[in-house]
Structure formats: structure tokens, C-alpha cells
Design a protein around this motif. Structure first.
Motif, PDB file in Angstrom:
ATOM      1  N   SER A   1      23.708 -20.409 -23.637  1.00  0.00           N
ATOM      2  CA  SER A   1      23.712 -19.246 -23.031  1.00  0.00           C
ATOM      3  C   SER A   1      22.449 -18.932 -22.528  1.00  0.00           C
ATOM      4  O   SER A   1      21.416 -19.377 -23.260  1.00  0.00           O
ATOM      5  CB  SER A   1      24.190 -18.199 -24.027  1.00  0.00           C
ATOM      6  N   ARG A   2      22.357 -17.795 -21.467  1.00  0.00           N
ATOM      7  CA  ARG A   2      20.994 -17.453 -20.992  1.00  0.00           C
ATOM      8  C   ARG A   2      20.446 -16.168 -21.822  1.00  0.00           C
ATOM      9  O   ARG A   2      21.217 -15.498 -22.407  1.00  0.00           O
ATOM     10  CB  ARG A   2      21.291 -17.022 -19.595  1.00  0.00           C
ATOM     11  N   TRP A   3      19.103 -16.042 -21.988  1.00  0.00           N
ATOM     12  CA  TRP A   3      18.737 -14.950 -22.470  1.00  0.00           C
ATOM     13  C   TRP A   3      17.298 -14.633 -21.699  1.00  0.00           C
ATOM     14  O   TRP A   3      16.798 -15.489 -20.925  1.00  0.00           O
ATOM     15  CB  TRP A   3      17.915 -15.169 -23.828  1.00  0.00           C
ATOM     16  N   GLU A   4      16.887 -13.298 -21.655  1.00  0.00           N
ATOM     17  CA  GLU A   4      15.808 -12.872 -21.009  1.00  0.00           C
ATOM     18  C   GLU A   4      14.836 -12.614 -21.993  1.00  0.00           C
ATOM     19  O   GLU A   4      14.722 -12.529 -23.121  1.00  0.00           O
ATOM     20  CB  GLU A   4      16.015 -11.518 -20.459  1.00  0.00           C
ATOM     21  N   ASP A   5      13.504 -13.265 -21.485  1.00  0.00           N
ATOM     22  CA  ASP A   5      12.349 -13.336 -22.339  1.00  0.00           C
ATOM     23  C   ASP A   5      11.147 -13.328 -21.521  1.00  0.00           C
ATOM     24  O   ASP A   5      11.092 -13.472 -20.429  1.00  0.00           O
ATOM     25  CB  ASP A   5      12.228 -14.693 -23.136  1.00  0.00           C
ATOM     26  N   GLU A   6      10.015 -12.968 -22.222  1.00  0.00           N
ATOM     27  CA  GLU A   6       8.476 -13.132 -21.475  1.00  0.00           C
ATOM     28  C   GLU A   6       7.528 -13.404 -22.664  1.00  0.00           C
ATOM     29  O   GLU A   6       7.660 -13.251 -23.580  1.00  0.00           O
ATOM     30  CB  GLU A   6       8.342 -11.638 -21.098  1.00  0.00           C
TER      31      GLU A   6
ATOM     32  N   GLY B   1       3.700 -18.687 -22.675  1.00  0.00           N
ATOM     33  CA  GLY B   1       3.074 -18.605 -21.420  1.00  0.00           C
ATOM     34  C   GLY B   1       4.137 -18.418 -20.565  1.00  0.00           C
ATOM     35  O   GLY B   1       4.042 -18.495 -19.361  1.00  0.00           O
ATOM     36  N   LEU B   2       5.437 -17.943 -20.881  1.00  0.00           N
ATOM     37  CA  LEU B   2       6.609 -17.786 -20.122  1.00  0.00           C
ATOM     38  C   LEU B   2       6.471 -16.471 -19.241  1.00  0.00           C
ATOM     39  O   LEU B   2       6.058 -15.393 -19.732  1.00  0.00           O
ATOM     40  CB  LEU B   2       7.842 -17.838 -20.725  1.00  0.00           C
ATOM     41  N   SER B   3       6.922 -16.434 -17.988  1.00  0.00           N
ATOM     42  CA  SER B   3       6.942 -15.413 -17.009  1.00  0.00           C
ATOM     43  C   SER B   3       8.211 -14.523 -17.635  1.00  0.00           C
ATOM     44  O   SER B   3       9.091 -15.046 -18.080  1.00  0.00           O
ATOM     45  CB  SER B   3       6.968 -15.622 -15.873  1.00  0.00           C
ATOM     46  N   LEU B   4       8.341 -13.102 -17.196  1.00  0.00           N
ATOM     47  CA  LEU B   4       9.571 -12.367 -17.515  1.00  0.00           C
ATOM     48  C   LEU B   4      10.659 -12.853 -16.690  1.00  0.00           C
ATOM     49  O   LEU B   4      10.633 -12.947 -15.472  1.00  0.00           O
ATOM     50  CB  LEU B   4       9.380 -10.938 -17.380  1.00  0.00           C
ATOM     51  N   ASP B   5      11.813 -13.589 -17.242  1.00  0.00           N
ATOM     52  CA  ASP B   5      12.751 -14.115 -16.227  1.00  0.00           C
ATOM     53  C   ASP B   5      13.847 -14.620 -17.583  1.00  0.00           C
ATOM     54  O   ASP B   5      13.887 -14.261 -18.660  1.00  0.00           O
ATOM     55  CB  ASP B   5      12.320 -15.355 -15.799  1.00  0.00           C
TER      56      ASP B   5
ATOM     57  N   ALA C   1      17.791 -10.953 -26.401  1.00  0.00           N
ATOM     58  CA  ALA C   1      16.580 -10.802 -27.421  1.00  0.00           C
ATOM     59  C   ALA C   1      16.919 -12.057 -28.265  1.00  0.00           C
ATOM     60  O   ALA C   1      17.588 -13.129 -28.018  1.00  0.00           O
ATOM     61  CB  ALA C   1      16.561  -9.774 -28.083  1.00  0.00           C
ATOM     62  N   ASN C   2      16.685 -11.961 -29.836  1.00  0.00           N
ATOM     63  CA  ASN C   2      17.057 -13.070 -30.591  1.00  0.00           C
ATOM     64  C   ASN C   2      18.566 -13.038 -30.628  1.00  0.00           C
ATOM     65  O   ASN C   2      19.160 -11.879 -30.857  1.00  0.00           O
ATOM     66  CB  ASN C   2      16.252 -12.562 -31.824  1.00  0.00           C
ATOM     67  N   TRP C   3      19.140 -14.106 -31.023  1.00  0.00           N
ATOM     68  CA  TRP C   3      20.472 -14.309 -31.234  1.00  0.00           C
ATOM     69  C   TRP C   3      20.665 -15.764 -31.916  1.00  0.00           C
ATOM     70  O   TRP C   3      20.031 -16.635 -31.997  1.00  0.00           O
ATOM     71  CB  TRP C   3      21.179 -14.458 -29.849  1.00  0.00           C
ATOM     72  N   GLN C   4      21.964 -15.823 -32.558  1.00  0.00           N
ATOM     73  CA  GLN C   4      22.186 -17.067 -33.163  1.00  0.00           C
ATOM     74  C   GLN C   4      23.653 -17.529 -32.830  1.00  0.00           C
ATOM     75  O   GLN C   4      24.401 -16.763 -32.447  1.00  0.00           O
ATOM     76  CB  GLN C   4      22.195 -16.688 -34.767  1.00  0.00           C
TER      77      GLN C   4
ATOM     78  N   GLU D   1      13.827 -22.397 -17.021  1.00  0.00           N
ATOM     79  CA  GLU D   1      13.911 -20.893 -16.485  1.00  0.00           C
ATOM     80  C   GLU D   1      14.823 -20.922 -15.546  1.00  0.00           C
ATOM     81  O   GLU D   1      14.965 -21.873 -14.603  1.00  0.00           O
ATOM     82  CB  GLU D   1      12.428 -20.751 -15.968  1.00  0.00           C
ATOM     83  N   ASP D   2      15.691 -20.060 -15.532  1.00  0.00           N
ATOM     84  CA  ASP D   2      16.983 -19.845 -14.628  1.00  0.00           C
ATOM     85  C   ASP D   2      16.522 -18.955 -13.513  1.00  0.00           C
ATOM     86  O   ASP D   2      16.391 -17.675 -13.419  1.00  0.00           O
ATOM     87  CB  ASP D   2      17.901 -18.910 -15.397  1.00  0.00           C
ATOM     88  N   ASN D   3      16.045 -19.612 -12.381  1.00  0.00           N
ATOM     89  CA  ASN D   3      15.647 -19.047 -11.152  1.00  0.00           C
ATOM     90  C   ASN D   3      16.750 -18.727 -10.093  1.00  0.00           C
ATOM     91  O   ASN D   3      17.558 -19.811  -9.929  1.00  0.00           O
ATOM     92  CB  ASN D   3      14.655 -20.122 -10.483  1.00  0.00           C
ATOM     93  N   ALA D   4      16.908 -17.516  -9.667  1.00  0.00           N
ATOM     94  CA  ALA D   4      18.035 -17.228  -8.691  1.00  0.00           C
ATOM     95  C   ALA D   4      18.206 -17.754  -7.589  1.00  0.00           C
ATOM     96  O   ALA D   4      19.089 -18.356  -7.096  1.00  0.00           O
ATOM     97  CB  ALA D   4      18.005 -15.614  -8.791  1.00  0.00           C
ATOM     98  N   LEU D   5      16.788 -17.852  -6.951  1.00  0.00           N
ATOM     99  CA  LEU D   5      16.889 -18.461  -5.529  1.00  0.00           C
ATOM    100  C   LEU D   5      16.160 -19.631  -5.357  1.00  0.00           C
ATOM    101  O   LEU D   5      15.903 -20.017  -4.145  1.00  0.00           O
ATOM    102  CB  LEU D   5      16.237 -17.286  -4.462  1.00  0.00           C
ATOM    103  N   SER D   6      16.071 -20.348  -6.346  1.00  0.00           N
ATOM    104  CA  SER D   6      15.371 -21.445  -6.145  1.00  0.00           C
ATOM    105  C   SER D   6      15.667 -22.465  -7.287  1.00  0.00           C
ATOM    106  O   SER D   6      16.336 -22.133  -8.126  1.00  0.00           O
ATOM    107  CB  SER D   6      13.698 -21.515  -5.940  1.00  0.00           C
TER     108      SER D   6
END
Length: 137
Positions: free
Chosen positions: A43-48, A106-110, A27-30, A74-79
Motif C-alpha cells: 500500500s502507499r503512504w505519505e511521508d517526508e 532525506g525523503l521529499s514530501l510525497d 502515517a505509521n501502519w501495520q 517514491e510514487d511520482n504522479a507525472l513521471s
């Protein structure tokens, strides 16, 4: 003088690496950035739907200008990862409390991360890096 620059670059890369290796945020971080160059990834974060990247208090080592280009990936696992666009940050160089921000919608959950696509030729320092995943505020 060469040894001082070599040590500074080594310390800077280690500091930048610490931010890149920090645990994933959901979520939100600093955080902050010390002596990072073009190609640095966060670092990575999850978002939608929405992500905002804010830099507060930017300076650069070994550069005369004041800009950095920040891209959301966007961190795509298989592409290959997907670039959602680049924003130019300039205002954060105007003082320790000056802020530059980029928003992506307009981001997808990822999983997502930002990358310094380009700098003004120097190493970037950012006093506060903030990730906001809540569009309502």
C-alpha cells in the motif's frame, strides 16, 4: 498435487493483492504478507524525510534460503517512480519474533511504497509488516 499448488498460488496471489489494494496510509501502519513473490508492491503512504519498513517473522514457501530484497519507491504522479534503494532482509527468517528493518532518510514530501525486488525463489510470508515514518523513536 498440481491442483493443490495451483490453489495455493491462487489463494496467495489473492492475499497479496488484498495488501496491495488496501487504502493509502498517511502515517505509521501495520499489516502482513501472505504468499507474495518478487514484484509485489505494498500500500502507499505519505511521508517526508524518513521511512522505515520492518518485517517480523518471515517464512518462504518453495525456497530453501532466507532472504528478501526490499526497495523503497517514491510514487511520482507525472513521471516514472523513483527507487530510493534496496535493503536485504535476512534476520526476520530466524524465528517468529525476529525482525529485519530498512531505513531511508532525506525523503521529499510525497507518496511511498515498498516493492519486493527479489526473493530467494519462493513465496514470502511476513507475520507483521510495519511502516514507521517517525525517526525520533
Amino acid at each position: 498435487m498440481f491442483n493443490v499448488r495451483k490453489w495455493t498460488a491462487t489463494a496467495g496471489m489473492a492475499s497479496a493483492l488484498l495488501l496491495a489494494m488496501a487504502p493509502n496510509a498517511s502515517a505509521n501502519w501495520q499489516s502482513y504478507i501472505v504468499s507474495a513473490g518478487a514484484g509485489f508492491t505494498s500500500s502507499r503512504w505519505e511521508d517526508e524525510s524518513y521511512s522505515e519498513v520492518r518485517f517480523k517473522g518471515c517464512t518462504q514457501e518453495y525456497a530453501v534460503g532466507g532472504w528478501v530484497k526490499v526497495a523503497l519507491w517514491e510514487d511520482n504522479a507525472l513521471s516514472p517512480d523513483t527507487n530510493h534503494g534496496t535493503k536485504a532482509f535476512t534476520n526476520c527468517f530466524k524465528g517468529p519474533d525476529a525482525i529485519s528493518a530498512g531505513e531511508w532518510t532525506g525523503l521529499s514530501l510525497d507518496g511511498y511504497y515498498f516493492r519486493l525486488q527479489d526473493t530467494d525463489g519462493g513465496l514470502l510470508n511476513v507475520r507483521v509488516v510495519a511502516i514507521d515514518t517517525t525517526q525520533a523513536d
